[in-house]
Structures are given as structure tokens and as C-alpha cells.
Design an enzyme around this catalytic site. Structure first.
Site, PDB file in Angstrom:
ATOM      1  N   SER A 211      11.624  55.202  72.249  1.00 21.22           N
ATOM      2  CA  SER A 211      12.744  56.240  72.297  1.00 21.22           C
ATOM      3  C   SER A 211      12.314  57.266  71.127  1.00 21.22           C
ATOM      4  CB  SER A 211      14.079  55.618  72.097  1.00 21.22           C
ATOM      5  OG  SER A 211      14.192  55.377  70.792  1.00 21.22           O
ATOM      6  N   LYS A 252       3.541  49.647  73.876  1.00 19.26           N
ATOM      7  CA  LYS A 252       4.341  49.168  73.020  1.00 19.26           C
ATOM      8  C   LYS A 252       5.722  49.648  73.363  1.00 19.26           C
ATOM      9  CE  LYS A 252       4.896  49.139  67.986  1.00 19.26           C
ATOM     10  NZ  LYS A 252       4.354  49.270  66.569  1.00 19.26           N
TER      11      LYS A 252
HETATM   12  C1  LIG Z   1       7.633  53.340  58.013  1.00 19.41           C
HETATM   13  C2  LIG Z   1       7.384  53.015  59.487  1.00 19.41           C
HETATM   14  C3  LIG Z   1       6.325  53.934  60.118  1.00 19.41           C
HETATM   15  C4  LIG Z   1       6.042  53.240  61.634  1.00 19.41           C
HETATM   16  N1  LIG Z   1       5.129  54.142  62.097  1.00 19.41           N
HETATM   17  C5  LIG Z   1       4.572  53.559  63.543  1.00 19.41           C
HETATM   18  C6  LIG Z   1       4.078  54.463  64.076  1.00 19.41           C
HETATM   19  O1  LIG Z   1       3.160  55.415  63.708  1.00 19.41           O
HETATM   20  N2  LIG Z   1       3.771  53.815  65.178  1.00 19.41           N
HETATM   21  C7  LIG Z   1       4.303  52.994  66.069  1.00 19.41           C
HETATM   22  O2  LIG Z   1       3.729  52.489  67.065  1.00 19.41           O
HETATM   23  N3  LIG Z   1       5.009  52.170  65.319  1.00 19.41           N
HETATM   24  C8  LIG Z   1       5.320  52.287  64.013  1.00 19.41           C
HETATM   25  N4  LIG Z   1       6.328  51.609  63.300  1.00 19.41           N
HETATM   26  C9  LIG Z   1       6.895  50.443  63.801  1.00 19.41           C
HETATM   27  C10 LIG Z   1       6.088  49.180  63.402  1.00 19.41           C
HETATM   28  O3  LIG Z   1       4.609  49.290  63.906  1.00 19.41           O
HETATM   29  C11 LIG Z   1       6.633  47.887  63.762  1.00 19.41           C
HETATM   30  O4  LIG Z   1       6.797  47.974  65.160  1.00 19.41           O
HETATM   31  C12 LIG Z   1       7.979  47.606  63.185  1.00 19.41           C
HETATM   32  O5  LIG Z   1       8.157  48.201  61.975  1.00 19.41           O
HETATM   33  C13 LIG Z   1       8.544  46.417  63.165  1.00 19.41           C
HETATM   34  O6  LIG Z   1       7.784  45.385  62.489  1.00 19.41           O
HETATM   35  P1  LIG Z   1       8.361  45.218  60.984  1.00 19.41           P
HETATM   36  O7  LIG Z   1       9.662  44.654  61.216  1.00 19.41           O
HETATM   37  O8  LIG Z   1       7.458  44.005  60.746  1.00 19.41           O
HETATM   38  O9  LIG Z   1       8.188  46.221  60.163  1.00 19.41           O
HETATM   39  C14 LIG Z   1       6.575  52.078  62.002  1.00 19.41           C
HETATM   40  C15 LIG Z   1       7.234  51.328  61.179  1.00 19.41           C
HETATM   41  C16 LIG Z   1       7.778  51.988  59.989  1.00 19.41           C
HETATM   42  C17 LIG Z   1       8.928  50.881  59.129  1.00 19.41           C
END
Ligand SMILES: Cc1cc2nc3c(=O)[nH]c(=O)nc-3n(C[C@H](O)[C@H](O)[C@H](O)COP(=O)(O)O)c2cc1C
Length: 401
Positions: A211, A252
Site C-alpha cells: 500500500s 511482496k
Molecule cells: C526503514 C525501512 C525501510 C524499508 N524499505 C523497504 C523497501 O525499500 N522495500 C521493501 O520491499 N520493503 C522495505 N521495508 C520492509 C522490510 O523489508 C520488511 O518487510 C519489514 O521491515 C518487516 O520486517 P522486520 O519487522 O524484520 O523489520 C523496509 C522496512 C523498514 C523498517
């Protein structure tokens, strides 16, 4: 001499603090018992920094390979196959940590079984200038990000990736998460261009269906029509590759999808022209469901990752596993900070898991710790290999259970 204006004092103190932490961190790489020192000395200091700075320090450490090298020989029960390639463990680094392929060697050294870089946009773009990362400090387990992100663009990231993969000492599975430029009027074409650019070199490609408010800042096309359009375009682009026409494509998902959207997604990816080999479940959440009111008051409207996402994404994994009847590979991500968290996602239907937030807060030895705990849990539960546990308990995690 006139006294320094007061407002510079905190900045100077912060600068000295960061420089000291970095210097000490570098110095400590010489010590033998590095893990202990990092856990007891460095990480508590790093946790006191603004989260964006903690993240940047972790990325710099990996970029310049001053991070510790995992001494952990992965247990046999963690060895598995990632779309036909053997990997020693099923734990990966999620997209967003190393957007621009700057820290591949360092991440491999931490002991990850596979690496996802990106999101990468066709043209280079700058973030929107606002603070992009914020931490919610009550338990240091939540990281938020506002929309808008930096990308060095396809060309630069591709050069870096090629250079890294050409080195003899670098053997790792690297996937590229494809993004679309904020200003783009043709997002579908951006994803297809990503397939053409990175298909020849990446071990897997990831297409976001998140989203608008998620961390990646991607446009929302969770609806069926757009999903069909984008997946048809990326499949066409893949079929036109000269080589590697079989590079796996993963979709994703947003954790904020309704049940109907999840059903639609399962139906779309079962269509031949929209085929994907895997799902990544899930991206950051826009909801505030599991946040205590005191945390909401620190909040700044961005998308949240880490602890609040853990249960939500595990339930979504179980639901997608049920809806796809185990026919696609699921990568589970969201709030993993222990072997037990990883094990739950695997039992819910994930063949592999990824993490991001916990690495920033817990430090480099987290990966080894999770692998050790996961291996132990598999043994205790009677599974000879991690593959045997996939989806073994998904019904327990279905929403409403
Ligand atoms: C600061 C930040 C930047 C992120 N950037 C991306 C991104 O560029 N592309 C993407 O698909 N997911 C992105 N994510 C999502 C992460 O890949 C992941 O799906 C999400 O943080 C959940 O995992 P976690 O709880 O271990 O952080 C980002 C997450 C965070 C916190």
C-alpha cells in the site's frame, strides 16, 4: 572568547558520541572476544542513538566489513534449497537495509543464508527530505519509516552488484527488490524494466504489491486489475530475457490486505500469465493495532516494522499458505527477533524467513543466535530438517484461531 551559542552543544556532543562509538567499534574488531564486547558495550551505546543513525552505522559497518564475521557453522538441519540453490540456512536480510548493494560482503559475513537488496528504482531518486526512520522507544523493538526513499537507480546498483558477484570470495544468493520511481507515470513499465535489467544477474526478483503508506513508498496496486497488469508485464519481460528465463519472481505483499484481497492475489498468481514462484509476507504495516497508547503518542504516521508486525504477518503467512495450498514458496518476514519467531513463521507456512528491524536494535550476533535457537527448536520438535517443519502447524496460526 565569546561562549559558543548553546544550540550547537547537543550537536557537538552527538558528533563526538558517534565518532567515539565508530572508533571504538572499529578498534574492537581487533579483539578476539568481539561478540561479547559488541553485545555488552557497543550495542547499548548504539541503542541510545536516533534509529536512523543506528541503521546507518550498521550499514557502514557492513559496507566497510568491520562487522564481526559469523563463526557459526550452520547446523545440518538448517541446510535447505532456495529455488534449486543450496543454502546453509533459511534466514535472509529483508529489503530496505541495503537498498543500493553497498554492503553485500558484510551481510554475507554476518551469516545470512540469502540477501535481498532494494527496492531499486529505474532512475536514481532522493528521499523526500523528511526524517525517514524513527524508533518507538518503549521497548526498542519497533522501527517506523515515512514514505519516500533513496535509490541510486538501476545503473549504479547493477554495476555494484556485478562487481560483487564477480569476486571469487563472494558466494551468496542475492535477490533484487524492484521499485518504481515516485514521479513515474508508468509504474508497470518500471517493474518490467527492472526484470530486464536485473534478471540476467539476480538470483531472484521481488515485485512489491504494497500500500502507498508502506516503507517502500510504492504505489498501491493491491487491487486485482493492477496486479494482473503488473504481473503480466513482468512475466513478459522475463520471457524475453536472453538467458535465465527462469529467474524466480516473488511478490511482496502488504500485511494490511483484507481477506478478499488475499483471495484475489491467490487467484491471480494461479493464472499462467501472472505466475510467481514465491510470496514475501509481509511489508511494513500502516495499522497501529498492537501499539500501546503511550507508543502511539510517539508515533509519526509512518509504516511500522518490528514487534507490532510479528503476529499479523504470521497469520497472513498461514492464510496465504492455505489459499495457495502450498503451491508457491513463502518467505516470512515481520518482527522476527528470535529463533522461536522464525520457527512460528516456518510452521505457519514459510520456507524461508527474513528480518531487518531486530538487526538494527540487537546487533550483529543476532543472526547466529536465531540460527542456534531455530536449530534447537527443530530438534526438540522432532524435525530432521527445516523443510519438514514448513506449514506443519499452519491451522493454528489462521486468523480467528
Ligand atoms: C526503514 C525501512 C525501510 C524499508 N524499505 C523497504 C523497501 O525499500 N522495500 C521493501 O520491499 N520493503 C522495505 N521495508 C520492509 C522490510 O523489508 C520488511 O518487510 C519489514 O521491515 C518487516 O520486517 P522486520 O519487522 O524484520 O523489520 C523496509 C522496512 C523498514 C523498517
Amino acid at each position: 572568547m565569546a561562549p559558543q551559542p548553546k544550540r550547537f552543544a547537543p550537536l557537538r556532543t552527538l558528533g563526538i558520541f558517534v565518532a567515539s562509538v565508530t572508533a571504538v567499534y572499529m578498534g574492537l574488531t581487533a579483539y578476539e572476544n568481539q561478540d561479547n564486547l559488541i553485545r555488552t558495550f557497543i550495542m547499548p551505546a548504539v541503542r541510545r542513538l536516533p534509529v536512523e543513525m543506528s541503521h546507518n552505522l550498521a550499514l557502514l559497518a557492513c559496507k566497510y566489513r568491520i562487522n564481526p564475521v559469523s563463526q557459526h557453522l550452520d547446523d545440518y538441519n538448517l541446510n535447505t534449497s532456495f529455488f534449486g540453490r543450496l543454502i546453509s540456512n533459511p534466514i535472509g536480510i529483508a529489503a530496505g537495509f541495503d537498498r543500493n548493494a553497498e554492503a553485500l560482503h558484510g551481510l554475507k559475513d554476518l551469516g545470512f543464508g540469502f540477501i535481498e537488496i532494494g527496492s531499486v528504482t529505474p532512475m536514481a531518486q532522493k528521499g523526500n527530505g523528511r526524517t525517514r526512520l524513527f524508533g518507538l522507544y518503549e521497548d526498542r523493538k519497533i522501527m517506523g519509516s515515512s514514505d519516500g526513499f533513496d535509490s541510486d537507480g538501476h545503473y549504479v546498483v547493477m554495476q555494484r552488484l556485478r562487481r560483487a558477484l564477480a569476486r571469487n570470495d563472494f558466494k551468496a544468493i542475492v535477490g533484487v527488490n524492484l521499485g518504481s520511481n515516485r514521479s513515474s507515470t508508468t509504474p508497470t513499465r518500471d517493474y518490467a524494466t527492472g526484470v530486464k535489467t536485473f534478471g540476467p544477474v539476480a538470483d531472484f526478483l521481488v515485485v512489491n504489491a504494497t500500500s502507498a503508506s508502506t516503507a517502500s513508498g510504492q504505489p498501491s496496486w493491491a487491487n486485482k486489475k493492477q496486479l494482473i497488469e503488473v504481473l503480466t508485464a513482468v512475466n513478459n519481460a522475463r520471457s524475453q530475457l536472453q538467458q535465465r528465463k527462469t529467474v524466480p519472481i516473488l511478490l511482496k505483499l502488504s500485511p494490511d490486505m483484507t481477506l478478499d484481497e488475499m483471495k484475489d492475489t491467490a487467484a491471480v498468481i494461479s493464472m499462467r500469465k501472472c505466475r510467481v514462484e514465491g510470496l514475501i509476507v509481509a511489508n511494513s504495516t500502516a495499522t497501529r493495532d498492537n501499539l500501546s497508547p503511550s507508543l502511539v503518542s510517539h508515533d509519526n504516521n509512518g509504516a511500522l516494522s518490528g514487534a507490532p508486525l510479528r503476529e499479523r504477518s504470521t497469520k497472513q503467512i498461514a492464510r496465504m499458505y492455505e489459499l495457495t495450498k502450498g503451491s508457491v514458496t513463502i518467505v516470512g518476514v515481520g518482527g522476527i527477533s528470535s529463533g522461536r519467531d522464525a520457527f512460528e513463521k516456518i510452521q505457519a507456512g514459510a520456507s524461508f524467513v527474513q528480518l531487518y528491524t531486530a538487526l538494527v536494535y540487537e546487533g550483529p550476533d543476532l543472526v547466529d543466535r536465531i540460527k542456534g535457537e531455530l536449530s534447537m527448536l527443530l530438534k526438540e520438535s522432532g524435525y530432521a530438517n527445516v523443510r519438514d517443519a514448513v506449514g506443519s502447524n499452519y491451522k493454528q496460526y489462521l486468523p480467528g484461531k
